[in-house]
Design a protein around this motif. Structure first.
Motif, PDB file in Angstrom:
ATOM      1  N   VAL A  23       0.863  -1.177   0.000  1.00 32.98           N
ATOM      2  CA  VAL A  23       0.000   0.000   0.000  1.00 32.98           C
ATOM      3  C   VAL A  23       0.902   1.230   0.000  1.00 32.98           C
ATOM      4  CG1 VAL A  23      -2.020  -1.065   1.062  1.00 32.98           C
ATOM      5  CG2 VAL A  23      -0.254  -0.102   2.525  1.00 32.98           C
ATOM      6  N   ARG A  24       0.454   2.258  -0.691  1.00 32.53           N
ATOM      7  CA  ARG A  24       1.250   3.490  -0.786  1.00 32.53           C
ATOM      8  C   ARG A  24       0.639   4.561   0.107  1.00 32.53           C
ATOM      9  NH1 ARG A  24       3.382   5.845  -6.421  1.00 32.53           N
ATOM     10  NH2 ARG A  24       5.252   6.729  -5.521  1.00 32.53           N
ATOM     11  N   LYS A  25       1.486   5.218   0.878  1.00 32.49           N
ATOM     12  CA  LYS A  25       1.012   6.314   1.725  1.00 32.49           C
ATOM     13  C   LYS A  25       0.596   7.486   0.846  1.00 32.49           C
ATOM     14  CE  LYS A  25       3.497   5.500   5.981  1.00 32.49           C
ATOM     15  NZ  LYS A  25       2.560   6.045   6.932  1.00 32.49           N
ATOM     16  N   SER A  26      -0.435   8.180   1.245  1.00 33.26           N
ATOM     17  CA  SER A  26      -0.895   9.333   0.477  1.00 33.26           C
ATOM     18  C   SER A  26       0.139  10.453   0.568  1.00 33.26           C
ATOM     19  CB  SER A  26      -2.244   9.822   1.007  1.00 33.26           C
ATOM     20  OG  SER A  26      -2.065  10.472   2.254  1.00 33.26           O
ATOM     21  N   GLY A  27       0.022  11.406  -0.336  1.00 33.63           N
ATOM     22  CA  GLY A  27       0.922  12.554  -0.328  1.00 33.63           C
ATOM     23  C   GLY A  27       0.736  13.441   0.886  1.00 33.63           C
ATOM     24  N   HIS A  32       6.429   9.939   5.987  1.00 34.24           N
ATOM     25  CA  HIS A  32       6.886   9.289   4.751  1.00 34.24           C
ATOM     26  C   HIS A  32       5.834   9.311   3.636  1.00 34.24           C
ATOM     27  CE1 HIS A  32      10.102   8.081   7.373  1.00 34.24           C
ATOM     28  NE2 HIS A  32       9.261   7.426   8.133  1.00 34.24           N
ATOM     29  N   PRO A  33       5.326  10.485   3.283  1.00 33.34           N
ATOM     30  CA  PRO A  33       4.318  10.561   2.216  1.00 33.34           C
ATOM     31  C   PRO A  33       4.830   9.971   0.906  1.00 33.34           C
ATOM     32  CG  PRO A  33       5.228  12.742   2.693  1.00 33.34           C
ATOM     33  CD  PRO A  33       5.755  11.806   3.740  1.00 33.34           C
ATOM     34  N   GLY A  34       3.952   9.232   0.234  1.00 29.54           N
ATOM     35  CA  GLY A  34       4.269   8.655  -1.062  1.00 29.54           C
ATOM     36  C   GLY A  34       5.074   7.366  -1.024  1.00 29.54           C
ATOM     37  N   CYS A  35       5.533   6.969   0.153  1.00 33.66           N
ATOM     38  CA  CYS A  35       6.302   5.726   0.253  1.00 33.66           C
ATOM     39  C   CYS A  35       5.362   4.525   0.357  1.00 33.66           C
ATOM     40  CB  CYS A  35       7.213   5.755   1.481  1.00 33.66           C
ATOM     41  SG  CYS A  35       8.593   6.899   1.334  1.00 33.66           S
ATOM     42  N   TRP A  36       5.900   3.364   0.051  1.00 36.48           N
ATOM     43  CA  TRP A  36       5.141   2.121   0.094  1.00 36.48           C
ATOM     44  C   TRP A  36       5.384   1.400   1.422  1.00 36.48           C
ATOM     45  CZ3 TRP A  36       1.814   0.631  -3.752  1.00 36.48           C
ATOM     46  CH2 TRP A  36       1.888   1.343  -4.948  1.00 36.48           C
ATOM     47  N   GLU A  37       4.401   0.610   1.833  1.00 35.70           N
ATOM     48  CA  GLU A  37       4.516  -0.245   3.009  1.00 35.70           C
ATOM     49  C   GLU A  37       3.541  -1.407   2.853  1.00 35.70           C
ATOM     50  OE1 GLU A  37       3.320   1.211   6.793  1.00 35.70           O
ATOM     51  OE2 GLU A  37       1.790   2.526   5.997  1.00 35.70           O
ATOM     52  N   ASP A 115      -7.462   7.469   5.113  1.00 38.54           N
ATOM     53  CA  ASP A 115      -7.007   8.833   4.854  1.00 38.54           C
ATOM     54  C   ASP A 115      -5.502   8.926   4.615  1.00 38.54           C
ATOM     55  OD1 ASP A 115      -9.585   9.705   5.155  1.00 38.54           O
ATOM     56  OD2 ASP A 115      -9.319  10.317   7.242  1.00 38.54           O
ATOM     57  N   HIS A 116      -4.741   7.990   5.144  1.00 39.91           N
ATOM     58  CA  HIS A 116      -3.289   8.073   5.033  1.00 39.91           C
ATOM     59  C   HIS A 116      -2.717   7.170   3.951  1.00 39.91           C
ATOM     60  CE1 HIS A 116      -3.110  10.670   8.472  1.00 39.91           C
ATOM     61  NE2 HIS A 116      -3.810   9.804   9.169  1.00 39.91           N
ATOM     62  N   LEU A 117      -3.567   6.413   3.266  1.00 38.48           N
ATOM     63  CA  LEU A 117      -3.092   5.516   2.222  1.00 38.48           C
ATOM     64  C   LEU A 117      -3.666   5.931   0.882  1.00 38.48           C
ATOM     65  CD1 LEU A 117      -3.414   2.114   4.099  1.00 38.48           C
ATOM     66  CD2 LEU A 117      -1.392   3.531   3.821  1.00 38.48           C
ATOM     67  N   GLY A 118      -2.866   5.757  -0.166  1.00 37.39           N
ATOM     68  CA  GLY A 118      -3.289   6.193  -1.480  1.00 37.39           C
ATOM     69  C   GLY A 118      -3.736   5.087  -2.402  1.00 37.39           C
ATOM     70  N   GLU A 119      -2.904   4.083  -2.606  1.00 39.20           N
ATOM     71  CA  GLU A 119      -3.236   3.022  -3.545  1.00 39.20           C
ATOM     72  C   GLU A 119      -2.664   1.709  -3.043  1.00 39.20           C
ATOM     73  OE1 GLU A 119      -0.831   3.070  -7.282  1.00 39.20           O
ATOM     74  OE2 GLU A 119      -0.019   4.908  -6.427  1.00 39.20           O
ATOM     75  N   ALA A 120      -3.076   0.635  -3.688  1.00 37.40           N
ATOM     76  CA  ALA A 120      -2.567  -0.686  -3.348  1.00 37.40           C
ATOM     77  C   ALA A 120      -2.136  -1.387  -4.618  1.00 37.40           C
ATOM     78  CB  ALA A 120      -3.648  -1.490  -2.640  1.00 37.40           C
ATOM     79  N   ALA A 121      -1.156  -2.273  -4.498  1.00 39.48           N
ATOM     80  CA  ALA A 121      -0.675  -3.002  -5.672  1.00 39.48           C
ATOM     81  C   ALA A 121      -0.138  -4.369  -5.249  1.00 39.48           C
ATOM     82  CB  ALA A 121       0.432  -2.213  -6.368  1.00 39.48           C
ATOM     83  N   TRP A 122      -0.464  -5.379  -6.050  1.00 39.90           N
ATOM     84  CA  TRP A 122       0.152  -6.699  -5.879  1.00 39.90           C
ATOM     85  C   TRP A 122       1.488  -6.647  -6.611  1.00 39.90           C
ATOM     86  CZ3 TRP A 122      -1.481 -10.086  -2.487  1.00 39.90           C
ATOM     87  CH2 TRP A 122      -2.823 -10.102  -2.108  1.00 39.90           C
TER      88      TRP A 122
END
Length: 149
Positions: A23-27, A32-37, A115-122
């Motif tokens: 999941v990517r943190k929102s801007g 750590h905005p924009g980073c993945w976790e 609110d703090h996450l932007g997108e998700a990706a496999w």
């Protein structure tokens, strides 16, 4: 100076074939905005009956998946601000492998309802090193990628 507080967190490495869910943190995230976790979060005292319930709830709230929690594979900690300047909280976290067992199919275009996450990706496990993950998760991700994948 006040005593630092201690909190516990869990992070879910949700595995599907040769992929793991990031999941990517929102801007606008303050840390750590924009980073993945990976999905997961801090335990709220009194909210969850046990640790398996906690990680199931966190994952479902963040990505809409129901998971079967697996064993822990890594333990780490970090410090973060908590309230007033100089008041920090020490977070002790455990990473767990999990398996999706139902819920919303998460795709690259899925908007995470947080609110703090932007997108998700496999993400294929072999490609994990290519993602800009939050600094504290880098050693955990490397451990997962090399030893458990």
């Amino acid at each position: 100076m006040p005593e630092p507080r201690l909190q516990f967190a869990q992070k879910a490495f949700i595995v599907d074939r040769d992929r793991v869910l990031l999941v990517r943190k929102s801007g606008s995230d303050p840390h750590h905005p924009g980073c993945w976790e990976v999905p997961g979060g801090r335990l709220k005292v009194g909210q969850d009956a046990d640790l398996d319930e906690h990680i199931r709830r966190e994952v479902y709230e963040e990505v809409g998946l129901r998971v079967e929690p697996g064993p822990p594979f890594h333990l780490w900690d970090w410090w973060m601000p908590d309230g007033e300047p100089g008041e920090d909280v020490r977070v002790v976290a455990v990473a767990r492998t999990c398996r999706a067992v139902g819920g919303t199919a998460v795709t690259d275009e899925h908007r995470v309802p947080d609110d703090h996450l932007g997108e998700a990706a496999w993400v294929p496990v072999r490609d994990l090193a290519d993602y800009d993950v939050i600094p504290g998760l880098k050693p955990v991700m490397e451990h997962f990628r090399t030893d458990l994948a």
